[in-house]
Write a protein that holds these residues in place. Structure first.
Motif, PDB file in Angstrom:
ATOM      1  N   GLU A   5      15.138  45.509  67.930  1.00  0.00           N
ATOM      2  CA  GLU A   5      15.179  46.939  68.446  1.00  0.00           C
ATOM      3  C   GLU A   5      15.416  47.047  69.790  1.00  0.00           C
ATOM      4  O   GLU A   5      16.023  47.920  70.400  1.00  0.00           O
ATOM      5  N   SER A   6      14.770  46.231  70.738  1.00  0.00           N
ATOM      6  CA  SER A   6      15.028  46.339  72.304  1.00  0.00           C
ATOM      7  C   SER A   6      16.626  46.037  72.520  1.00  0.00           C
ATOM      8  O   SER A   6      16.904  46.422  73.494  1.00  0.00           O
ATOM      9  N   ALA A   7      17.017  44.971  71.831  1.00  0.00           N
ATOM     10  CA  ALA A   7      18.299  44.689  72.297  1.00  0.00           C
ATOM     11  C   ALA A   7      19.194  45.967  71.801  1.00  0.00           C
ATOM     12  O   ALA A   7      20.264  46.095  72.529  1.00  0.00           O
ATOM     13  N   PRO A  21      16.819  57.496  78.608  1.00  0.00           N
ATOM     14  CA  PRO A  21      16.508  56.298  79.129  1.00  0.00           C
ATOM     15  C   PRO A  21      16.061  55.472  77.837  1.00  0.00           C
ATOM     16  O   PRO A  21      15.502  55.874  76.907  1.00  0.00           O
ATOM     17  N   ALA A  22      16.198  54.112  77.842  1.00  0.00           N
ATOM     18  CA  ALA A  22      16.074  53.206  76.858  1.00  0.00           C
ATOM     19  C   ALA A  22      14.502  53.207  76.325  1.00  0.00           C
ATOM     20  O   ALA A  22      14.122  53.575  75.058  1.00  0.00           O
ATOM     21  N   ASP A  23      13.733  53.564  77.160  1.00  0.00           N
ATOM     22  CA  ASP A  23      12.245  53.747  76.823  1.00  0.00           C
ATOM     23  C   ASP A  23      11.900  55.287  76.255  1.00  0.00           C
ATOM     24  O   ASP A  23      10.860  55.351  75.766  1.00  0.00           O
ATOM     25  N   ARG A  24      12.855  55.875  76.158  1.00  0.00           N
ATOM     26  CA  ARG A  24      12.722  57.336  75.618  1.00  0.00           C
ATOM     27  C   ARG A  24      13.394  57.203  74.278  1.00  0.00           C
ATOM     28  O   ARG A  24      13.373  58.344  73.573  1.00  0.00           O
ATOM     29  N   ILE A  25      14.015  56.410  73.655  1.00  0.00           N
ATOM     30  CA  ILE A  25      14.736  56.317  72.348  1.00  0.00           C
ATOM     31  C   ILE A  25      14.106  55.873  71.491  1.00  0.00           C
ATOM     32  O   ILE A  25      13.330  54.838  71.356  1.00  0.00           O
ATOM     33  N   GLY A  26      13.684  56.569  70.514  1.00  0.00           N
ATOM     34  CA  GLY A  26      12.721  56.383  69.370  1.00  0.00           C
ATOM     35  C   GLY A  26      13.455  55.591  68.252  1.00  0.00           C
ATOM     36  O   GLY A  26      14.787  55.677  68.114  1.00  0.00           O
ATOM     37  N   LEU A  27      12.614  54.852  67.476  1.00  0.00           N
ATOM     38  CA  LEU A  27      13.214  54.224  66.568  1.00  0.00           C
ATOM     39  C   LEU A  27      14.207  54.865  65.517  1.00  0.00           C
ATOM     40  O   LEU A  27      14.986  54.296  64.753  1.00  0.00           O
ATOM     41  N   THR A  68      22.204  54.973  61.054  1.00  0.00           N
ATOM     42  CA  THR A  68      21.796  56.237  61.228  1.00  0.00           C
ATOM     43  C   THR A  68      20.626  56.312  62.573  1.00  0.00           C
ATOM     44  O   THR A  68      20.657  57.268  63.562  1.00  0.00           O
ATOM     45  N   SER A  69      19.877  55.086  62.936  1.00  0.00           N
ATOM     46  CA  SER A  69      18.996  54.908  63.846  1.00  0.00           C
ATOM     47  C   SER A  69      19.001  53.439  64.443  1.00  0.00           C
ATOM     48  O   SER A  69      19.571  52.617  63.747  1.00  0.00           O
ATOM     49  N   ILE A  70      18.208  53.376  65.374  1.00  0.00           N
ATOM     50  CA  ILE A  70      17.648  52.003  65.860  1.00  0.00           C
ATOM     51  C   ILE A  70      17.082  51.353  64.475  1.00  0.00           C
ATOM     52  O   ILE A  70      17.590  50.104  64.346  1.00  0.00           O
ATOM     53  N   ARG A  71      16.353  51.927  64.000  1.00  0.00           N
ATOM     54  CA  ARG A  71      15.477  51.378  62.845  1.00  0.00           C
ATOM     55  C   ARG A  71      16.484  50.889  61.692  1.00  0.00           C
ATOM     56  O   ARG A  71      16.429  49.575  61.253  1.00  0.00           O
ATOM     57  N   THR A  72      17.501  51.744  61.215  1.00  0.00           N
ATOM     58  CA  THR A  72      18.156  51.309  60.305  1.00  0.00           C
ATOM     59  C   THR A  72      19.374  50.058  60.590  1.00  0.00           C
ATOM     60  O   THR A  72      19.755  49.139  59.558  1.00  0.00           O
ATOM     61  N   VAL A  73      19.940  50.211  62.008  1.00  0.00           N
ATOM     62  CA  VAL A  73      20.687  49.141  62.493  1.00  0.00           C
ATOM     63  C   VAL A  73      20.005  47.645  62.387  1.00  0.00           C
ATOM     64  O   VAL A  73      20.328  46.974  62.003  1.00  0.00           O
ATOM     65  N   SER A  74      18.470  47.710  62.840  1.00  0.00           N
ATOM     66  CA  SER A  74      18.011  46.638  62.926  1.00  0.00           C
ATOM     67  C   SER A  74      17.506  46.197  61.396  1.00  0.00           C
ATOM     68  O   SER A  74      17.537  44.796  61.325  1.00  0.00           O
ATOM     69  N   THR A  75      17.191  46.738  60.636  1.00  0.00           N
ATOM     70  CA  THR A  75      17.093  46.479  59.124  1.00  0.00           C
ATOM     71  C   THR A  75      18.161  45.774  58.785  1.00  0.00           C
ATOM     72  O   THR A  75      18.227  44.849  58.081  1.00  0.00           O
ATOM     73  N   LEU A  76      19.438  46.327  59.031  1.00  0.00           N
ATOM     74  CA  LEU A  76      20.679  45.877  58.515  1.00  0.00           C
ATOM     75  C   LEU A  76      21.161  44.249  58.991  1.00  0.00           C
ATOM     76  O   LEU A  76      21.355  43.289  58.525  1.00  0.00           O
ATOM     77  N   VAL A  77      20.496  44.217  60.659  1.00  0.00           N
ATOM     78  CA  VAL A  77      20.828  42.941  61.263  1.00  0.00           C
ATOM     79  C   VAL A  77      19.930  41.915  60.204  1.00  0.00           C
ATOM     80  O   VAL A  77      20.298  40.722  60.217  1.00  0.00           O
ATOM     81  N   ARG A  78      18.556  42.186  60.188  1.00  0.00           N
ATOM     82  CA  ARG A  78      17.637  41.356  59.761  1.00  0.00           C
ATOM     83  C   ARG A  78      18.099  40.995  58.228  1.00  0.00           C
ATOM     84  O   ARG A  78      17.941  39.583  57.631  1.00  0.00           O
ATOM     85  N   ASP A  79      18.538  41.838  57.552  1.00  0.00           N
ATOM     86  CA  ASP A  79      19.119  41.805  55.985  1.00  0.00           C
ATOM     87  C   ASP A  79      20.387  40.791  56.066  1.00  0.00           C
ATOM     88  O   ASP A  79      20.382  39.808  55.400  1.00  0.00           O
ATOM     89  N   LEU A  80      21.288  40.826  56.954  1.00  0.00           N
ATOM     90  CA  LEU A  80      22.475  40.078  57.243  1.00  0.00           C
ATOM     91  C   LEU A  80      21.919  38.788  57.612  1.00  0.00           C
ATOM     92  O   LEU A  80      22.531  37.704  57.069  1.00  0.00           O
ATOM     93  N   ARG A  81      20.997  38.564  58.617  1.00  0.00           N
ATOM     94  CA  ARG A  81      20.503  37.327  58.999  1.00  0.00           C
ATOM     95  C   ARG A  81      19.978  36.506  57.818  1.00  0.00           C
ATOM     96  O   ARG A  81      19.992  35.204  57.605  1.00  0.00           O
ATOM     97  N   SER A  82      19.063  37.258  56.744  1.00  0.00           N
ATOM     98  CA  SER A  82      18.312  36.600  55.782  1.00  0.00           C
ATOM     99  C   SER A  82      19.544  36.123  54.673  1.00  0.00           C
ATOM    100  O   SER A  82      19.323  35.076  54.039  1.00  0.00           O
ATOM    101  N   ARG A  83      20.478  36.930  54.755  1.00  0.00           N
ATOM    102  CA  ARG A  83      21.525  36.649  53.434  1.00  0.00           C
ATOM    103  C   ARG A  83      22.370  35.254  53.980  1.00  0.00           C
ATOM    104  O   ARG A  83      22.777  34.764  53.345  1.00  0.00           O
TER     105      ARG A  83
END
Length: 86
Positions: A5-7, A21-27, A68-83
């Motif tokens: 998420e930070s990346a 600002p990065a610190d104001r972007i919610g997941l 859609t959001s940082i949360r959905t992109v990070s979920t996709l990345v985790r899913d792709l890594r596990s696949r």
């Protein structure tokens, strides 16, 4: 805060020039509606995510649901890594 998420926040601010600002972007802030990403921005986010996280995002995975959001992109990345490890 997870490093994925930070990346993604960093990519949005540094590479895609999101004005929030990065610190104001919610997941769950919506990338298009709230952060103003346009179609070119989504393509760039896809490329940056692939390069940063060592994954390949297929055209099927490059969908509004996954970007859609940082949360959905990070979920996709985790899913792709596990696949990739399976």
């Amino acid at each position: 805060m997870d490093s994925i998420e930070s990346a993604i926040r960093s990519i949005l601010v540094t590479d895609l020039f999101v004005e929030t600002p990065a610190d104001r972007i919610g997941l769950d802030d919506r990338l298009r509606a709230e952060l103003g990403l346009d179609s070119l921005g989504f393509v760039e986010l896809r490329v940056q995510a692939e390069n940063t996280f060592g994954v390949t995002i297929s055209d099927d995975d490059f969908s509004p649901e996954n970007f859609t959001s940082i949360r959905t992109v990070s979920t996709l990345v985790r899913d792709l890594r596990s696949r990739a490890q399976a």
